[in-house]
Motif scaffolding. Sequence first.
Motif, PDB file in Angstrom:
ATOM      1  N   ASP A 124      60.553  97.969 -17.508  1.00  0.00           N
ATOM      2  CA  ASP A 124      59.853  97.224 -16.460  1.00  0.00           C
ATOM      3  C   ASP A 124      59.242  95.939 -17.002  1.00  0.00           C
ATOM      4  OD1 ASP A 124      60.556  99.090 -14.541  1.00  0.00           O
ATOM      5  OD2 ASP A 124      58.669 100.201 -14.712  1.00  0.00           O
ATOM      6  N   ALA A 125      58.675  96.004 -18.201  1.00  0.00           N
ATOM      7  CA  ALA A 125      58.093  94.811 -18.818  1.00  0.00           C
ATOM      8  C   ALA A 125      59.171  93.773 -19.122  1.00  0.00           C
ATOM      9  CB  ALA A 125      57.339  95.180 -20.085  1.00  0.00           C
ATOM     10  N   TYR A 126      60.324  94.233 -19.634  1.00  0.00           N
ATOM     11  CA  TYR A 126      61.423  93.305 -19.897  1.00  0.00           C
ATOM     12  C   TYR A 126      61.908  92.662 -18.598  1.00  0.00           C
ATOM     13  CZ  TYR A 126      61.976  94.540 -24.811  1.00  0.00           C
ATOM     14  OH  TYR A 126      61.770  94.711 -26.165  1.00  0.00           O
ATOM     15  N   LYS A 137      60.254  92.197 -15.858  1.00  0.00           N
ATOM     16  CA  LYS A 137      59.218  91.277 -15.390  1.00  0.00           C
ATOM     17  C   LYS A 137      59.305  89.945 -16.141  1.00  0.00           C
ATOM     18  CE  LYS A 137      54.208  91.026 -14.691  1.00  0.00           C
ATOM     19  NZ  LYS A 137      52.938  91.744 -14.873  1.00  0.00           N
ATOM     20  N   ARG A 138      59.451  90.020 -17.450  1.00  0.00           N
ATOM     21  CA  ARG A 138      59.567  88.803 -18.253  1.00  0.00           C
ATOM     22  C   ARG A 138      60.824  88.035 -17.900  1.00  0.00           C
ATOM     23  NH1 ARG A 138      58.302  90.103 -24.451  1.00  0.00           N
ATOM     24  NH2 ARG A 138      57.932  87.865 -24.542  1.00  0.00           N
ATOM     25  N   LYS A 144      62.460  88.034 -15.056  1.00  0.00           N
ATOM     26  CA  LYS A 144      62.300  87.423 -13.734  1.00  0.00           C
ATOM     27  C   LYS A 144      61.436  86.166 -13.827  1.00  0.00           C
ATOM     28  CE  LYS A 144      63.103  91.621 -11.095  1.00  0.00           C
ATOM     29  NZ  LYS A 144      64.406  91.283 -10.588  1.00  0.00           N
ATOM     30  N   ARG A 145      60.418  86.207 -14.690  1.00  0.00           N
ATOM     31  CA  ARG A 145      59.578  85.027 -14.903  1.00  0.00           C
ATOM     32  C   ARG A 145      60.417  83.895 -15.508  1.00  0.00           C
ATOM     33  NH1 ARG A 145      55.632  86.653 -18.633  1.00  0.00           N
ATOM     34  NH2 ARG A 145      55.003  88.151 -17.065  1.00  0.00           N
TER      35      ARG A 145
END
Length: 121
Positions: free
Chosen positions: A33-35, A37-38, A40-41
Amino acid sequence: MNSPDLKLSHPDVPVIEVDLEPSAHHGYTSNKDAYLKRLKRIEGQVRGIARMVEDDKYCIDILTQVAAATKALHAVSLGLVEEHIGHCVVGAASEPDPEARAEQIDAKVKEATDAIGRLLR
């Protein structure tokens, strides 16, 4: 309609089997999920860079944003390399058969060094 288990083949065409099942646990899975999110940013940053080009923004400002997006991608890459080493290489080291263990460790380390080489090009 073909059933999922039906394999259509021709004698002159090699059959490529694709595993459609969810993939095995990867080193990054716990941080997926963190990957995402990054990434997508970063995707948003790249769209912003495209808008800057469309709007004829100053070239140095565009290059600054490209550098920021590149740095963000490198951070993701380094995280994935670390996950690979911590999960895949360490996992290979837990193989009980010494010969298989040595082969698996060599293969996983080679994958990591090849990936790092691609990142440095």
